[in-house]
Design a protein around this motif. Sequence first.
Motif, mmCIF file in Angstrom:
data_model
loop_
_atom_site.group_PDB
_atom_site.id
_atom_site.type_symbol
_atom_site.label_atom_id
_atom_site.label_comp_id
_atom_site.label_asym_id
_atom_site.label_seq_id
_atom_site.Cartn_x
_atom_site.Cartn_y
_atom_site.Cartn_z
ATOM 1 N N THR A 93 0.837 -1.196 0.000
ATOM 2 C CA THR A 93 0.000 0.000 0.000
ATOM 3 C C THR A 93 0.871 1.245 0.000
ATOM 4 O O THR A 93 1.745 1.400 0.849
ATOM 5 N N GLU A 95 -0.871 4.403 -0.492
ATOM 6 C CA GLU A 95 -1.789 5.404 0.058
ATOM 7 C C GLU A 95 -3.110 4.732 0.397
ATOM 8 O O GLU A 95 -3.586 3.869 -0.328
ATOM 9 N N HIS A 119 -7.803 0.226 -11.467
ATOM 10 C CA HIS A 119 -6.764 0.244 -12.501
ATOM 11 C C HIS A 119 -5.538 -0.520 -12.009
ATOM 12 O O HIS A 119 -5.150 -0.389 -10.855
ATOM 13 N N THR A 124 1.857 0.759 -10.547
ATOM 14 C CA THR A 124 0.873 1.078 -9.508
ATOM 15 C C THR A 124 -0.496 0.505 -9.869
ATOM 16 O O THR A 124 -0.783 0.209 -11.025
ATOM 17 N N THR A 126 -4.841 0.976 -8.451
ATOM 18 C CA THR A 126 -5.784 1.675 -7.585
ATOM 19 C C THR A 126 -7.014 0.794 -7.388
ATOM 20 O O THR A 126 -7.361 -0.029 -8.233
ATOM 21 N N GLU A 128 -10.987 0.624 -4.875
ATOM 22 C CA GLU A 128 -11.934 1.273 -3.980
ATOM 23 C C GLU A 128 -12.607 0.212 -3.134
ATOM 24 O O GLU A 128 -12.681 -0.958 -3.522
ATOM 25 N N THR A 143 -10.326 4.536 -0.747
ATOM 26 C CA THR A 143 -9.572 4.288 -1.969
ATOM 27 C C THR A 143 -8.132 3.989 -1.567
ATOM 28 O O THR A 143 -7.683 4.363 -0.480
ATOM 29 N N THR A 144 -7.439 3.305 -2.461
ATOM 30 C CA THR A 144 -6.033 2.989 -2.214
ATOM 31 C C THR A 144 -5.238 3.107 -3.494
ATOM 32 O O THR A 144 -5.787 2.962 -4.594
ATOM 33 N N THR A 145 -3.967 3.363 -3.330
ATOM 34 C CA THR A 145 -2.979 3.239 -4.392
ATOM 35 C C THR A 145 -1.947 2.241 -3.894
ATOM 36 O O THR A 145 -1.456 2.359 -2.764
ATOM 37 N N CYS A 146 -1.675 1.242 -4.707
ATOM 38 C CA CYS A 146 -0.695 0.210 -4.348
ATOM 39 C C CYS A 146 0.494 0.270 -5.291
ATOM 40 O O CYS A 146 0.330 0.526 -6.488
#
Length: 154
Positions: A93, A95, A119, A124, A126, A128, A143-146
């Motif tokens: 993770t 964010e 996506h 990266t 993303t 939800e 939400t996350t950004t990995c």
Amino acid sequence: MSTTDLSALSGLELMRWIQTARQTDTAPPSIGRLLGMRFDEVEHGRMVISLDTRPDFANPLGTVHGGIGATLLDSVMGCAVHTTLPAGVGYTTLELKVNYIRAARTGGQTLTAEGNVIHVGRSTATAEGRVLDENGKLIAHATTTCLILRPSDD
């Protein structure tokens, strides 16, 4: 199945293996096992995870601590991302943004989280997620950004 065997599984295969291992109480130690998470649905790009609240989850006000919701959301979204990855590719993770809508009770209430990939790129991804109580009321959404962790090209 040994650790070596697990590393040969795609993300989707690994999540399905964990789902079965949790149902048979043979899952290795993890935050999911500690909190009593159940992998209810495992699909490519989508996960559903639930848990039952308990008094140990309480914050000082007596409701479920926000960290439980955040952990549930981080898990369901991250696992959804993982279902899209090939064997040998992981994620972490970068964010996590959580919005809390209402408090959850600590007395055995079932919380169900759904995570969906938005996506997946080379570096990266993303996703939800939403957490609902047993009456279908929204508890939190996120939400996350990995970061996608690919083996080095050495």
